[in-house]
Design a protein around this motif. Structure first.
Motif, short mmCIF file in Angstrom:
data_model
loop_
_atom_site.label_atom_id
_atom_site.label_comp_id
_atom_site.label_asym_id
_atom_site.label_seq_id
_atom_site.Cartn_x
_atom_site.Cartn_y
_atom_site.Cartn_z
N ARG A 181 0.84 -1.20 0.00
CA ARG A 181 0.00 0.00 0.00
C ARG A 181 0.88 1.25 0.00
O ARG A 181 0.63 2.21 -0.73
N ASN A 182 1.92 1.24 0.82
CA ASN A 182 2.82 2.39 0.91
C ASN A 182 3.53 2.65 -0.42
O ASN A 182 3.73 3.81 -0.79
N ASP A 183 3.91 1.59 -1.12
CA ASP A 183 4.56 1.75 -2.43
C ASP A 183 3.65 2.52 -3.38
O ASP A 183 4.09 3.43 -4.09
N VAL A 184 2.38 2.14 -3.41
CA VAL A 184 1.43 2.77 -4.34
C VAL A 184 1.15 4.21 -3.91
O VAL A 184 1.12 5.12 -4.73
N LEU A 185 1.00 4.44 -2.59
CA LEU A 185 0.66 5.77 -2.11
C LEU A 185 1.80 6.76 -2.21
O LEU A 185 1.57 7.95 -2.44
N THR A 186 3.03 6.30 -2.03
CA THR A 186 4.16 7.25 -1.99
C THR A 186 5.18 7.05 -3.11
O THR A 186 5.83 8.00 -3.50
N GLY A 187 5.31 5.84 -3.60
CA GLY A 187 6.37 5.55 -4.56
C GLY A 187 6.07 5.90 -5.99
O GLY A 187 6.97 5.97 -6.82
N LEU A 188 4.80 6.13 -6.31
CA LEU A 188 4.43 6.37 -7.70
C LEU A 188 4.18 7.85 -8.01
O LEU A 188 3.93 8.21 -9.15
N SER A 189 4.20 8.69 -6.99
CA SER A 189 3.98 10.13 -7.16
C SER A 189 2.65 10.44 -7.85
O SER A 189 2.59 11.24 -8.78
N ILE A 190 1.60 9.76 -7.39
CA ILE A 190 0.27 10.07 -7.90
C ILE A 190 -0.58 10.57 -6.73
O ILE A 190 -0.26 10.33 -5.57
N LYS A 191 -1.65 11.27 -7.05
CA LYS A 191 -2.50 11.86 -6.02
C LYS A 191 -3.08 10.78 -5.12
O LYS A 191 -3.33 9.65 -5.55
N LEU A 192 -3.32 11.17 -3.86
CA LEU A 192 -3.75 10.22 -2.84
C LEU A 192 -5.05 9.51 -3.19
O LEU A 192 -5.15 8.28 -3.05
N GLY A 193 -6.06 10.24 -3.66
CA GLY A 193 -7.35 9.62 -3.97
C GLY A 193 -7.24 8.49 -4.98
O GLY A 193 -7.63 7.36 -4.69
N PRO A 194 -6.68 8.78 -6.16
CA PRO A 194 -6.51 7.70 -7.14
C PRO A 194 -5.60 6.58 -6.64
O PRO A 194 -5.84 5.41 -6.91
N ALA A 195 -4.57 6.95 -5.89
CA ALA A 195 -3.64 5.94 -5.39
C ALA A 195 -4.34 4.95 -4.46
O ALA A 195 -4.12 3.74 -4.54
N LEU A 196 -5.21 5.47 -3.59
CA LEU A 196 -5.96 4.58 -2.70
C LEU A 196 -6.86 3.64 -3.48
O LEU A 196 -6.93 2.44 -3.19
N LYS A 197 -7.54 4.17 -4.50
CA LYS A 197 -8.43 3.34 -5.32
C LYS A 197 -7.64 2.30 -6.10
O LYS A 197 -8.05 1.13 -6.20
N ILE A 198 -6.52 2.70 -6.65
CA ILE A 198 -5.66 1.77 -7.40
C ILE A 198 -5.22 0.62 -6.51
O ILE A 198 -5.29 -0.55 -6.89
N TYR A 199 -4.78 0.95 -5.30
CA TYR A 199 -4.32 -0.12 -4.42
C TYR A 199 -5.47 -1.02 -3.95
O TYR A 199 -5.43 -2.24 -4.10
N GLU A 200 -6.51 -0.41 -3.40
CA GLU A 200 -7.60 -1.19 -2.80
C GLU A 200 -8.39 -2.00 -3.82
O GLU A 200 -8.76 -3.14 -3.56
N TYR A 201 -8.70 -1.40 -4.97
CA TYR A 201 -9.59 -2.04 -5.93
C TYR A 201 -8.89 -2.77 -7.07
O TYR A 201 -9.53 -3.51 -7.81
N HIS A 202 -7.59 -2.57 -7.19
CA HIS A 202 -6.90 -3.21 -8.31
C HIS A 202 -5.67 -4.00 -7.86
O HIS A 202 -5.63 -5.21 -8.04
#
Length: 97
Positions: free
Chosen positions: A62-83
């Motif tokens: 989760r941390n990789d997706v939220l911080t390592g990809l430099s994308i906004k928090l909202g989309p990052a949370l959806k990308i991690y949780e739902y995909h």
């Protein structure tokens, strides 16, 4: 299912038993195409920039997706949780059977 000449798998046309092919076999382009197809066109470039292939995707936290990809928090949370999480679960289930 055949691999393309560039070593990637066609994630759009290859659906096995109603599921996508194993993400462990995806190349970077497959990961990018997957996220573009699921409505994350803008964020998909982050996976390209970081050279995230299927094996890397399955290892992401989760941390990789939220911080390592430099994308906004909202989309990052959806990308991690739902995909990402769903793909990881699918991969584990398919390899356990």
């Amino acid at each position: 299912m055949e691999d393309k000449a560039n070593g990637s798998v066609d994630t759009k046309s290859s659906v096995e038993n109603g599921q996508l092919p194993d993400p462990a076999n995806w190349g970077v382009a497959d990961v990018v195409n997957y996220f573009k197809a699921t409505g994350f066109e803008e964020q998909a470039t982050a996976f390209q920039d970081q050279e995230i292939d299927g094996k890397s995707l399955l290892l992401m936290t989760r941390n990789d997706v939220l911080t390592g990809l430099s994308i906004k928090l909202g989309p990052a949370l959806k990308i991690y949780e739902y995909h990402v999480k769903q793909l990881q679960t699918q991969h584990l289930k398919s390899n356990a059977s």
